[in-house]
Design an enzyme around this catalytic site. Sequence first.
Site, PDB file in Angstrom:
ATOM      1  N   GLU A  26      40.191  53.109  23.846  1.00  0.00           N
ATOM      2  CA  GLU A  26      41.131  54.233  23.898  1.00  0.00           C
ATOM      3  C   GLU A  26      42.245  53.984  24.905  1.00  0.00           C
ATOM      4  OE1 GLU A  26      42.820  58.169  25.015  1.00  0.00           O
ATOM      5  OE2 GLU A  26      41.813  56.699  26.291  1.00  0.00           O
ATOM      6  N   ASP A  36      35.651  52.864  27.579  1.00  0.00           N
ATOM      7  CA  ASP A  36      36.519  51.985  28.366  1.00  0.00           C
ATOM      8  C   ASP A  36      37.286  52.774  29.415  1.00  0.00           C
ATOM      9  OD1 ASP A  36      37.956  53.176  26.154  1.00  0.00           O
ATOM     10  OD2 ASP A  36      39.660  51.904  26.674  1.00  0.00           O
TER      11      ASP A  36
END
Length: 464
Positions: free
Chosen positions: A163, A96
């Site tokens: 994250e 991400d």
Amino acid sequence: MTTRETAIDRATAYYDSGTFLTDLRRRVAMPTESRPPADTTRLRAYLEDELAPATSRLGATVRILDNPVPDAGPFLLAHRHEADDLPTVLVYGHADVVPGQDGRWRAGLSPWDLVVEGDRLYGRGTADNKGQHTVNLAALEQVLAARGGRLGFNLKLLMETGEESGSPGLHEFCRRMKDDLTADVLIASDGPRLAADRPTLFLGSRGAANFRLRVPLRAGAHHSGNWGGALRNPATVLAAALSTLVDAQGRILVEGLRPPAIPEPVRAALADLTVGGGEADPTVDTDWGEPGLTPAERVFAWNTLEVLALSAGDPAKPVGAIPGTAHADVQLRFVVGTDWQNLESIVRAHLDAHALPMVEVEVLQAVPATRLDPGSPWVHWAKASLHRTTGKIPAILPNLGGTLPNDAFAEILGLPTIWVPHSHPSCAQHAPDEHMLGTVARESLAVMAGLFWDLGEDPGNMCP
């Protein structure tokens, strides 16, 4: 006969041929934002369409698993087993990225297009973390090819998709999948090198605890002429409260928020390190922070208390009125040994002792600190490998100045943790114009090919 140099040459050829840019361009074009987490479709597609094929080429069994947190992004878990008597490495990364901030990049740039300008490779995720995990996957593939279809060690790979939004579900996933994630060492890449031209290892990360101070004195504002001198001003109270926590030179004044003395191995590891000095780096304020410490010790071995935001009244259009409320968001970055679990009670007692009971304290979130002993055999091994590849003495950071979910690996899985970053301090990570340096990417491909080759070269000695 295949050699270490063969693996490194294959890795740098992957960059020189343009294949690295092709792979990174395709990955940057996928807007895998994890905030807001309204739709995980793109996150899952990145795992399925990009990372699963790349991992399958390593001869690994690949699974994409749901997050234990509802509506959070999935995980990719892969495993290649060569022999029971070989060491096992867990490789971690995240798919991400932070929001693209479209429209805020300078002319000619877009978060979702890889643009090459000289040595700079622009695009969201180039530095954090698509460029970095592209390096590591490619290095593994080149070592596998150079060694004739063997790595010489067992490989496990974990890729998360949250994250940048606080790694929801990662810790619970590690608890549930602990047997599947059992390994001898974690090798991962995130964050920046100490300097663009200096290969770096870091062994953990500082923790972070965000808390809010609020002074909610009354429902609305009141005319400063009619009421000034009769009403307590919450902004003034808040400023006074902050001044009791940290002084005008950045020194923490609350004993409970200060760390223990710097361990001698940590101090020794930091002795030759310089913070800043890069072309686009800000100028270091050498007189800021804890007296008697070097800037490197302040960033990597000490605690800092930062005021992130202040609010009272209308800052954009101030009027002659005493505000009714004020608040500040404050962050404690801390090292191992800090009593962060009791932060709220420590700050509460401190404010009460300074006759500030009207200031409310609320801890918003906290992530623990981790630090592998710089004397660990794994550190000596990794340092020697990087030196052999580059001819440079690597910088050894006992912990990153920033914060990563390293406690999931160090504490839940009980692994020694070795991080090899492939970015640089002025990469504009999390900001418009994020970029990776081509020279660093190419050198990092060589570094990781050498590191993975060395892990499989003498496996009998690789479980310290």
